[in-house]
Design a protein around this motif. Sequence first.
Motif, short mmCIF file in Angstrom:
data_model
loop_
_atom_site.label_atom_id
_atom_site.label_comp_id
_atom_site.label_asym_id
_atom_site.label_seq_id
_atom_site.Cartn_x
_atom_site.Cartn_y
_atom_site.Cartn_z
N LEU A 36 -5.09 -51.41 -38.54
CA LEU A 36 -5.75 -50.87 -37.35
C LEU A 36 -5.57 -51.84 -36.19
O LEU A 36 -5.37 -53.03 -36.40
CB LEU A 36 -7.24 -50.68 -37.62
N ASP A 37 -5.66 -51.32 -34.96
CA ASP A 37 -5.71 -52.20 -33.80
C ASP A 37 -7.18 -52.53 -33.57
O ASP A 37 -7.95 -51.68 -33.11
CB ASP A 37 -5.10 -51.51 -32.58
N THR A 38 -7.55 -53.76 -33.91
CA THR A 38 -8.98 -54.10 -33.86
C THR A 38 -9.49 -54.28 -32.44
O THR A 38 -10.68 -54.38 -32.22
CB THR A 38 -9.26 -55.39 -34.65
N GLU A 39 -8.58 -54.33 -31.47
CA GLU A 39 -9.02 -54.46 -30.08
C GLU A 39 -9.18 -53.11 -29.40
O GLU A 39 -9.45 -53.04 -28.20
CB GLU A 39 -8.03 -55.33 -29.29
N LEU A 40 -8.97 -52.05 -30.17
CA LEU A 40 -9.25 -50.71 -29.66
C LEU A 40 -10.47 -50.16 -30.40
O LEU A 40 -10.84 -50.66 -31.46
CB LEU A 40 -8.05 -49.79 -29.87
N THR A 41 -11.08 -49.11 -29.85
CA THR A 41 -12.22 -48.50 -30.53
C THR A 41 -11.70 -47.61 -31.66
O THR A 41 -10.50 -47.33 -31.75
CB THR A 41 -13.04 -47.63 -29.57
N GLY A 42 -12.62 -47.18 -32.52
CA GLY A 42 -12.24 -46.27 -33.60
C GLY A 42 -11.57 -45.03 -33.05
O GLY A 42 -10.52 -44.61 -33.52
N GLU A 43 -12.19 -44.45 -32.03
CA GLU A 43 -11.65 -43.24 -31.44
C GLU A 43 -10.26 -43.47 -30.84
O GLU A 43 -9.37 -42.65 -30.99
CB GLU A 43 -12.61 -42.71 -30.37
N LEU B 86 -18.18 -41.51 -39.30
CA LEU B 86 -18.08 -42.62 -38.36
C LEU B 86 -18.33 -42.16 -36.92
O LEU B 86 -17.97 -42.85 -35.97
CB LEU B 86 -16.69 -43.26 -38.44
N GLU B 87 -18.96 -40.98 -36.77
CA GLU B 87 -19.15 -40.44 -35.42
C GLU B 87 -19.95 -41.37 -34.52
O GLU B 87 -19.65 -41.52 -33.34
CB GLU B 87 -19.86 -39.09 -35.50
N GLU B 88 -20.94 -42.01 -35.11
CA GLU B 88 -21.82 -42.84 -34.27
C GLU B 88 -21.14 -44.12 -33.79
O GLU B 88 -21.56 -44.71 -32.81
CB GLU B 88 -23.08 -43.21 -35.06
N ARG B 89 -20.10 -44.54 -34.53
CA ARG B 89 -19.45 -45.80 -34.15
C ARG B 89 -18.13 -45.58 -33.43
O ARG B 89 -17.35 -46.51 -33.26
CB ARG B 89 -19.21 -46.64 -35.41
N ARG B 90 -17.87 -44.36 -33.02
CA ARG B 90 -16.55 -44.03 -32.48
C ARG B 90 -16.18 -44.84 -31.25
O ARG B 90 -15.01 -45.13 -31.01
CB ARG B 90 -16.43 -42.54 -32.20
N GLY C 100 -15.74 -53.86 -43.60
CA GLY C 100 -14.54 -53.55 -44.37
C GLY C 100 -14.50 -52.08 -44.81
O GLY C 100 -13.47 -51.43 -44.71
N GLY C 101 -15.62 -51.59 -45.28
CA GLY C 101 -15.68 -50.20 -45.74
C GLY C 101 -15.46 -49.22 -44.60
O GLY C 101 -14.79 -48.19 -44.77
N MET C 102 -16.01 -49.54 -43.44
CA MET C 102 -15.84 -48.65 -42.29
C MET C 102 -14.39 -48.62 -41.84
O MET C 102 -13.86 -47.57 -41.48
CB MET C 102 -16.74 -49.10 -41.14
N ARG C 103 -13.75 -49.79 -41.89
CA ARG C 103 -12.33 -49.84 -41.50
C ARG C 103 -11.49 -49.00 -42.44
O ARG C 103 -10.58 -48.30 -42.02
CB ARG C 103 -11.82 -51.29 -41.52
N ARG C 104 -11.80 -49.12 -43.72
CA ARG C 104 -11.07 -48.36 -44.73
C ARG C 104 -11.22 -46.86 -44.46
O ARG C 104 -10.28 -46.09 -44.55
CB ARG C 104 -11.64 -48.71 -46.10
N ARG C 105 -12.46 -46.44 -44.16
CA ARG C 105 -12.72 -45.03 -43.89
C ARG C 105 -11.98 -44.59 -42.64
O ARG C 105 -11.45 -43.47 -42.58
CB ARG C 105 -14.22 -44.79 -43.75
#
Lengths: 252, 339
Positions: free
Chosen positions: B96-103, B133-137, B146-151
């Motif tokens: 993942l690009d960790t400097e971008l948001t999930g969305e 993961l809607e709330e953390r988008r 770690g679990g959230m990244r995996r999801r």
Amino acid sequence: MNLFFGTVYTLWLREVKRFMRNKSRLIGSMAMPALFLVVLGSGFSGVFRYQSDVSYVEFIGPGIVAMSLLFSSMFGGLNVLWDKQFGFLKEILVAPVSRTGIMAGKTLGTVTTSMVKAGVFLVALLALRLVRPDPAGVLMSLIFMFLISASFTSLGIAFASQMKDPHGFQLIMNFLIMPVFFLSGALFPLDGQPQWLTLLTHLNPLTYGVDGMRYALGASHAFSPTLSMGALVLFWACATVVGTVLFGRMAA
Amino acid sequence: MSISLTTQDTATIAVRSLSKDFGRIKALADVSLVIGKGELFGLLGPNGAGKTTLISILSTILPPSRGEALVCGWNVATQQEAVRRSIGVVFQDPSLDTELTGEENLDFHGRLYGLDTLTRRNRVNEVLALVDLEERRHDLVNTYSGGMRRRLEIARGLMHQPQVLFLDEPTLGLDPQTRRRIWNYIRSLKDSFGMTIILTTHYMEEADQLCSRIAIIDSGVIVGLGSPDELKSTLGGDVLELAVTRPTEEFVQSLRSHPSVRSVLLQNGSLMLTVDDGESFLPRTFDLAHDMGIRISGVSVRKPNLEDVFIKMTGREIRDEGIKEPRERMRIYRWGMRK
């Protein structure tokens, strides 16, 4: 074709988003050129006697803009290695898009952010009346800035594709970026130098970028603008081809 | 195309005599495999068995050394772009690009796969809902656990609704609770989208619980193939574990020569027997031990699990990550041989 431009835009957008988000990195990358401009500019002003009406800070102004471009473009290209380190490169390489599109988007994104940074210096130089170009000169300097940035971004990507991890950054910094900068005539006039130095500066593509910038910004220059532009376009074409080919072969 | 598999038209994945060498190391040796549409297929094996290599070849990241592989009818070596268009990959290592948001990570992915603005917006909402993961988008990925990244990575793999989804060790390093949640997502993908899913794992229970079919891989070779039940039934009735203080060669021989004993293995000071009927055979072992003056200090009877299958197929436990002492390896090999 549509998909190609979609890829270019997607990669460009990512660079710009990351750039706008990271203020500390932006300030950090501008510190060194600012230091050169202010400290060298004032420190050498007393002993610099090139042309009686040109102060040293006026002389190095265009060179410092080129320095900013060189640094941020090379590191922007080398950033491909961080994407590799953090795995994000795989996400890009497994997508159904062409490597050339990825390369073009990455380059344009880095060129955009590099030109914004260098543009800040240019605006400062204009505001302080350290350079006094006409409007056409400003436009021309933007073309030179683009060519410098695009060339060195491609070169950075070319090097990144040959390296395994970001540990080689220091090597590139010491043995490539610094020599290219010091031998570009950004800090000293090109004429009246010993032969070996003249030879090295004339072989350095950045020399033509710096001299072209000088011409465009209405400062004293050594080459004809046609020669500077021609040499830089040639270098840009070579760097783009080499970067595209090597990046195309890069393994994830 | 010279592939002669009769199931070629219905097979989502057809692998034929596939090999991959890294210098002198053979990561995959002559692997053949057919995976049908809608299967949830598991590649089970220890670390370094060749699971990730196989996934990398199928997802066009690595070229095969020999043999060929088709994904949705496209050749992975010559029709890479068509293969890439039909697959989604969730890599073992973070990507993942960790400097971008999930969305933004999802949106980036959608753009790369040529989805238009409206489709992207809808899919982002769908897949975020699927992995909760809607709330953390709108948060940067570097603030995710770690679990959230995996999801999020799984969600990203679904953005373009691939026909085939590769999941490389989807629950590696996650806590049991998160692991179960991810299992549920994977099941629902198969049930609601009819997606063909290929996952690699070195967790026995993961393969057992999730997969409709499993290939057991060891040292680049497929050593077992079938549904979890089929694989377990190859071991026969029950597994009998005897804790024996000092097992003698004679004792092992006499156990092995018994008609209802299928195999005998020595594992860390205890004997593992596969027998037709564990409960009726148990008293016999005590008799035998008594006659030979051997003390049995503990015993368990259970149904075979995939771990037992793996041990039988390869002669060692899947947990072993290093190379065993040569002497120990020889002993297990010798004692583990079929009679």
